[in-house]
Enzyme design. Sequence first.
Site, PDB file in Angstrom:
ATOM      1  N   ARG A 156       0.347  -4.767  -3.684  1.00  0.00           N
ATOM      2  CA  ARG A 156       0.150  -4.945  -5.120  1.00  0.00           C
ATOM      3  C   ARG A 156      -0.523  -6.292  -5.320  1.00  0.00           C
ATOM      4  NH1 ARG A 156       5.559  -3.214  -4.439  1.00  0.00           N
ATOM      5  NH2 ARG A 156       6.007  -1.158  -5.354  1.00  0.00           N
ATOM      6  N   LYS A 182       8.857  -5.534  -5.224  1.00  0.00           N
ATOM      7  CA  LYS A 182       9.704  -5.347  -6.393  1.00  0.00           C
ATOM      8  C   LYS A 182      11.178  -5.428  -6.000  1.00  0.00           C
ATOM      9  CE  LYS A 182       6.582  -2.567  -9.246  1.00  0.00           C
ATOM     10  NZ  LYS A 182       6.400  -1.275  -9.960  1.00  0.00           N
ATOM     11  N   HIS A 248      -5.428  -2.448  -8.197  1.00  0.00           N
ATOM     12  CA  HIS A 248      -4.404  -1.460  -7.868  1.00  0.00           C
ATOM     13  C   HIS A 248      -5.023  -0.204  -7.249  1.00  0.00           C
ATOM     14  CE1 HIS A 248      -0.126  -0.869  -8.043  1.00  0.00           C
ATOM     15  NE2 HIS A 248      -0.279   0.386  -8.451  1.00  0.00           N
ATOM     16  N   ARG A 251      -4.884  -0.348  -3.559  1.00  0.00           N
ATOM     17  CA  ARG A 251      -3.587   0.079  -3.023  1.00  0.00           C
ATOM     18  C   ARG A 251      -3.512   1.612  -2.986  1.00  0.00           C
ATOM     19  NH1 ARG A 251       2.011  -1.315  -2.632  1.00  0.00           N
ATOM     20  NH2 ARG A 251       3.421   0.016  -3.834  1.00  0.00           N
ATOM     21  N   HIS A 274       7.861   1.574  -1.592  1.00  0.00           N
ATOM     22  CA  HIS A 274       8.404   2.439  -2.629  1.00  0.00           C
ATOM     23  C   HIS A 274       9.887   2.671  -2.383  1.00  0.00           C
ATOM     24  CE1 HIS A 274       4.250   4.379  -3.667  1.00  0.00           C
ATOM     25  NE2 HIS A 274       4.464   3.264  -4.323  1.00  0.00           N
ATOM     26  N   TYR A 283       0.662  10.916  -3.936  1.00  0.00           N
ATOM     27  CA  TYR A 283      -0.606  10.840  -3.214  1.00  0.00           C
ATOM     28  C   TYR A 283      -0.985  12.176  -2.584  1.00  0.00           C
ATOM     29  CZ  TYR A 283      -0.281   5.886  -4.048  1.00  0.00           C
ATOM     30  OH  TYR A 283      -0.181   4.668  -4.667  1.00  0.00           O
TER      31      TYR A 283
END
Length: 302
Positions: A156, A182, A248, A251, A274, A283
């Site tokens: 990110r 995150k 982004h 990514r 994730h 994806y």
Amino acid sequence: MTGLALTRAFLSWFAEERRASPHSVEAYGRDLSDLLGFLTGHLGAEPDLAALAALRPADLRAFLAFRAAAGAGRATRARQLAAVRSFLRWVARTYSVTPKALVGITGPRPNPPVPRALTVGDAKALPDHTDITQANARLALRDRALFTLLYGCGLRIAEALALDVRDAPPAGADVALRVRGKGNKERLVPVLPAVRDALADWLAVHGGTPDAPLFIGARGGRLDPAVAQKAMRDGRRALGLPEHATPHAMRHSFATHLLAGGADLRSIQELLGHASLSTTQRYTAVDTEQLLSAWRGAHPRT
């Protein structure tokens, strides 16, 4: 008081007290008009204050089902339910009634947008041609290192810009990059030779100490995300790339190209950081659409 009069009073309040934009007021007006039209047929008469106060969750579910049958998508129905909620809550506050219809009612969840990846050629072009839009040779090396890192490691933009010089892998060393994502969760990401080389070229002119930001602005502070986004925007326009060529998207391209190359979803999930595999599964939709696009363009019977 009729439902139409209540709707007009609500929209006036929405515009004046909530300072909603004309676009939002118009959209809410259409949504509530749909509701009143449905309820007139559903209840057998135009609803008034008492009828609105007496609505049950089943009535709103019937409205959403009616809109679905009319062709309204999930996002549209979710927006309409939000307008109805706001309206009924305003009615409840203004006229001291209990909005029974809102108890336990949940709207349709919109389908998450399919990630928009770049082609392999476009993803490579952005870091390979930073000298076109960056007159300062030193900053062109910075942009090249940043764009290569985003595509080569799937970071990110916030993760990349949070790195310090000490975090960069030594030149020539096969060392994974430690990334804090995150939720302050750390992960290790392998670093391709192309990424190590681009970082080494940038660090050769960086001039900072190990605790300095890895990516710095023209004045020496940590690079602002807006500056990085502008650099990529300038690059994509100079190269004639699509408008979704953003940090982004690099990514997204990392994940999509790994999947197309045979990588399994669990590995991609770990590389992207994730928390849920369902997020990574988006994806597969990109990969399937690309296969269908190739089939449509190449099959002799299409």
